[in-house]
Design a protein around this motif. Structure first.
Motif, PDB file in Angstrom:
ATOM      1  N   GLY A  38      10.766  54.569 148.943  1.00 30.30           N
ATOM      2  CA  GLY A  38      10.238  53.422 148.941  1.00 30.30           C
ATOM      3  C   GLY A  38       8.177  53.511 148.896  1.00 30.30           C
ATOM      4  O   GLY A  38       8.265  54.565 147.850  1.00 30.30           O
ATOM      5  N   GLU A  39       7.932  53.113 149.013  1.00 30.90           N
ATOM      6  CA  GLU A  39       6.022  52.465 148.445  1.00 30.90           C
ATOM      7  C   GLU A  39       5.621  53.769 149.110  1.00 30.90           C
ATOM      8  O   GLU A  39       5.420  53.395 150.732  1.00 30.90           O
ATOM      9  CB  GLU A  39       6.143  51.467 147.821  1.00 30.90           C
ATOM     10  N   TYR A  40       4.613  54.292 148.203  1.00 29.75           N
ATOM     11  CA  TYR A  40       3.196  54.985 148.692  1.00 29.75           C
ATOM     12  C   TYR A  40       2.546  55.630 147.777  1.00 29.75           C
ATOM     13  O   TYR A  40       2.450  55.473 146.903  1.00 29.75           O
ATOM     14  CB  TYR A  40       4.095  55.963 149.592  1.00 29.75           C
ATOM     15  N   ASP A  41       1.069  55.731 148.554  1.00 31.53           N
ATOM     16  CA  ASP A  41       0.250  55.940 147.205  1.00 31.53           C
ATOM     17  C   ASP A  41       0.762  58.124 147.943  1.00 31.53           C
ATOM     18  O   ASP A  41       0.365  57.952 146.330  1.00 31.53           O
ATOM     19  CB  ASP A  41      -0.948  55.258 148.332  1.00 31.53           C
ATOM     20  N   VAL A  42       0.462  58.302 148.242  1.00 29.54           N
ATOM     21  CA  VAL A  42       0.520  59.567 148.425  1.00 29.54           C
ATOM     22  C   VAL A  42       2.096  60.789 149.369  1.00 29.54           C
ATOM     23  O   VAL A  42       1.784  59.667 150.359  1.00 29.54           O
ATOM     24  CB  VAL A  42      -0.411  60.390 148.621  1.00 29.54           C
ATOM     25  N   LEU A  43       2.593  61.053 148.562  1.00 27.72           N
ATOM     26  CA  LEU A  43       3.742  61.798 149.059  1.00 27.72           C
ATOM     27  C   LEU A  43       3.851  63.240 150.238  1.00 27.72           C
ATOM     28  O   LEU A  43       2.745  64.286 149.532  1.00 27.72           O
ATOM     29  CB  LEU A  43       4.800  62.383 148.464  1.00 27.72           C
ATOM     30  N   LEU A  44       3.199  63.734 151.133  1.00 25.12           N
ATOM     31  CA  LEU A  44       3.140  64.330 151.893  1.00 25.12           C
ATOM     32  C   LEU A  44       3.964  65.186 152.367  1.00 25.12           C
ATOM     33  O   LEU A  44       5.340  64.580 151.784  1.00 25.12           O
ATOM     34  CB  LEU A  44       1.930  64.267 153.350  1.00 25.12           C
ATOM     35  N   VAL A  45       4.018  66.454 152.216  1.00 25.77           N
ATOM     36  CA  VAL A  45       5.011  67.478 152.048  1.00 25.77           C
ATOM     37  C   VAL A  45       4.589  68.433 153.131  1.00 25.77           C
ATOM     38  O   VAL A  45       3.670  69.195 152.973  1.00 25.77           O
ATOM     39  CB  VAL A  45       5.466  68.356 150.716  1.00 25.77           C
ATOM     40  N   ALA A  46       5.604  69.283 153.748  1.00 30.18           N
ATOM     41  CA  ALA A  46       4.980  69.617 155.132  1.00 30.18           C
ATOM     42  C   ALA A  46       6.612  70.742 154.980  1.00 30.18           C
ATOM     43  O   ALA A  46       7.267  70.988 155.760  1.00 30.18           O
ATOM     44  CB  ALA A  46       5.128  69.296 156.430  1.00 30.18           C
ATOM     45  N   ASP A  47       5.486  71.490 154.514  1.00 30.43           N
ATOM     46  CA  ASP A  47       6.803  73.221 154.000  1.00 30.43           C
ATOM     47  C   ASP A  47       5.526  75.239 154.026  1.00 30.43           C
ATOM     48  O   ASP A  47       5.005  75.022 153.270  1.00 30.43           O
ATOM     49  CB  ASP A  47       8.018  73.181 152.553  1.00 30.43           C
ATOM     50  N   GLU A  48       5.273  75.160 154.924  1.00 32.65           N
ATOM     51  CA  GLU A  48       4.352  76.168 155.244  1.00 32.65           C
ATOM     52  C   GLU A  48       4.714  77.930 154.825  1.00 32.65           C
ATOM     53  O   GLU A  48       3.881  78.093 154.609  1.00 32.65           O
ATOM     54  CB  GLU A  48       3.948  76.124 156.734  1.00 32.65           C
ATOM     55  N   ILE A  49       6.122  77.744 154.756  1.00 29.36           N
ATOM     56  CA  ILE A  49       6.142  79.015 154.121  1.00 29.36           C
ATOM     57  C   ILE A  49       6.931  79.128 152.854  1.00 29.36           C
ATOM     58  O   ILE A  49       6.740  79.874 152.347  1.00 29.36           O
ATOM     59  CB  ILE A  49       8.058  79.357 154.889  1.00 29.36           C
ATOM     60  N   GLY A  50       6.800  77.654 152.319  1.00 23.96           N
ATOM     61  CA  GLY A  50       6.817  77.800 150.111  1.00 23.96           C
ATOM     62  C   GLY A  50       7.890  77.861 149.991  1.00 23.96           C
ATOM     63  O   GLY A  50       8.029  78.253 149.259  1.00 23.96           O
ATOM     64  N   ASP A  51       8.874  76.979 150.560  1.00 20.41           N
ATOM     65  CA  ASP A  51      10.209  76.944 150.127  1.00 20.41           C
ATOM     66  C   ASP A  51      10.284  76.131 149.230  1.00 20.41           C
ATOM     67  O   ASP A  51      11.168  76.470 147.898  1.00 20.41           O
ATOM     68  CB  ASP A  51      10.674  76.488 151.935  1.00 20.41           C
ATOM     69  N   PHE A  52      10.226  74.939 149.170  1.00 19.44           N
ATOM     70  CA  PHE A  52      10.937  74.322 148.673  1.00 19.44           C
ATOM     71  C   PHE A  52       9.642  73.212 148.127  1.00 19.44           C
ATOM     72  O   PHE A  52       9.806  72.249 146.943  1.00 19.44           O
ATOM     73  CB  PHE A  52      12.497  73.249 149.342  1.00 19.44           C
TER      74      PHE A  52
END
Length: 392
Positions: free
Chosen positions: A226-240
């Motif tokens: 949906g709508e948002y201002d910022v997309l946060l991504v939790a990918d601490e091993i640098g995968d996707f």
């Protein structure tokens, strides 16, 4: 000319006097690393260096030797790597038979196993790399200090910038690894702390080759957010996470593990004399300095500063000084680094970076604290729930 010559001679004589009159101090440190399995990732562009963490410790040791050479100090460091199926606690016990100063590069449970050893109760241990927030909270140990920033410190830094930019509506994508879950939990807590809202959430479940399919898969995956201002991504091993920018259904900034990243250290940090540290590290290790390297460097340098100021090398004396009001470490981040006396966490600014530059550094202006603005990042004393330091 004669006056300048006289001053030079006097300076040399003074340095010689310091070197000969300073008490000789022998400092032995043990750097203990637990080898952990590396999960497979979608990209092989960023392989982990074999000397990750240890290289930072070695640069810190060289710094200590440079200063200590004038003060009668001798410095030694033993490095032990415990294999994946090895007994970390047993290795720590053996190391404690040689020195009471340990720098640990290990996961949470291994660190706690070492800290809880009977032999470790009067020792001083440094967590150089593990970001788990509970180690600074309910699971804290009085003999354990942290030079690695916690997940909570990093995510608080990010939320401060989002508040400043008035980006209040957030979405979150979380990867499948335990590190991803821990970082996502910290993002959730920090969002609540700073009055932001994470609305839609999604879990990354793709095992397809994103190098070929990202342009097709990611828009469909993010459409349901949906709508948002910022997309946060939790990918601490640098995968996707690297495949998400510029592929989302709606054009929005990416932050967290990709895009705008809150990092303990990054190659783009160049202000406050940091370029000098970056250059020395690159010359020594042949690569850029990473957060784990910085945490190890800060641990070794903290010991060095404490030894110089106290002229002692025993753990109780050093610990008392490190947690006291007179300790400061010049950490090339614009503010002196100190330790919180309620949970052993090193106070430090958190750079907010993207691949090419430093965007900002937290704490940002306007985020105040009654004692120290750096304590606006991470667990403050009332919320930490750490009681191990109460009688210290």
């Amino acid at each position: 000319m004669r006056k300048s010559f006289t001053l030079c001679v006097a300076a040399v004589m003074w340095c010689g006097t310091v070197a000969t009159t300073a008490a000789e101090v022998n400092v032995e440190i043990h750097y203990l690393r637990q080898v952990t399995p590396t999960p497979p990732t979608l990209s092989n562009l960023d392989p982990l260096p074999e000397d990750l963490g240890r290289a930072g410790a070695e640069v810190g040791l060289a710094d200590n030797r440079t200063t200590g050479g004038f003060l009668g100090q001798t410095w030694g460091m033993t490095v032990t790597e415990v294999p994946e199926d090895g007994d970390f606690a047993a290795a720590a016990a053996e190391a404690l038979g040689q020195t009471d100063l340990l720098v640990l590069d290990a996961p949470r449970d291994a660190i706690l196993a070492a800290a809880d050893l009977p032999e470790a109760q009067d020792a001083l241990l440094f967590n150089a790399t593990e970001e788990d927030t509970t180690l600074r909270g309910a699971a804290c140990r009085a003999n354990l200090l942290h030079t690695s920033a916690s997940y909570a410190m990093r995510t608080d830094a990010l939320m401060q910038m989002l508040v400043e930019r008035r980006w209040r509506d957030l979405a979150l994508v979380t990867g499948p690894q335990p590190e991803d879950a821990a970082f996502a939990e910290a993002l959730e807590s920090s969002a609540t702390k700073f009055g932001l809202e994470i609305g839609s959430r999604a879990e990354w479940r793709f095992d397809a080759d994103m190098r070929r399919n990202a342009a097709a898969e990611v828009p469909l995956f993010t459409q349901d957010l949906g709508e948002y201002d910022v997309l946060l991504v939790a990918d601490e091993i640098g995968d996707f996470a690297r495949y998400i920018p510029y592929n989302t259904w709606i054009p929005r900034p990416i932050a967290g593990s990709e895009g705008l990243v809150p990092a303990t250290w990054a190659p783009v940090v160049e202000q406050w004399g940091a370029a000098q540290l970056q250059s020395r590290f690159t010359d020594a290790a042949g690569r850029d300095m990473r957060p784990a390297d910085y945490g190890a460097w800060a641990a070794i340098r903290s010991i060095g500063e404490a030894v110089t100021r106290t002229e002692a090398a025993d753990a109780p004396t050093l610990r008392a000084f490190l947690l006291g009001p007179d300790f400061e470490l010049a950490g090339f981040k614009g503010s002196p680094l100190t330790f919180r006396d309620w949970n052993g966490q090193m106070r430090q600014p958190i750079p907010l970076v993207h691949a090419r530059a430093l965007a900002a550094q937290a704490p940002l202006e306007g985020f105040l604290h009654q004692l120290n603005p750096l304590d606006s990042l991470g667990l403050d004393a009332p919320e930490a729930g750490c009681t191990a330091f109460d009688a210290s």
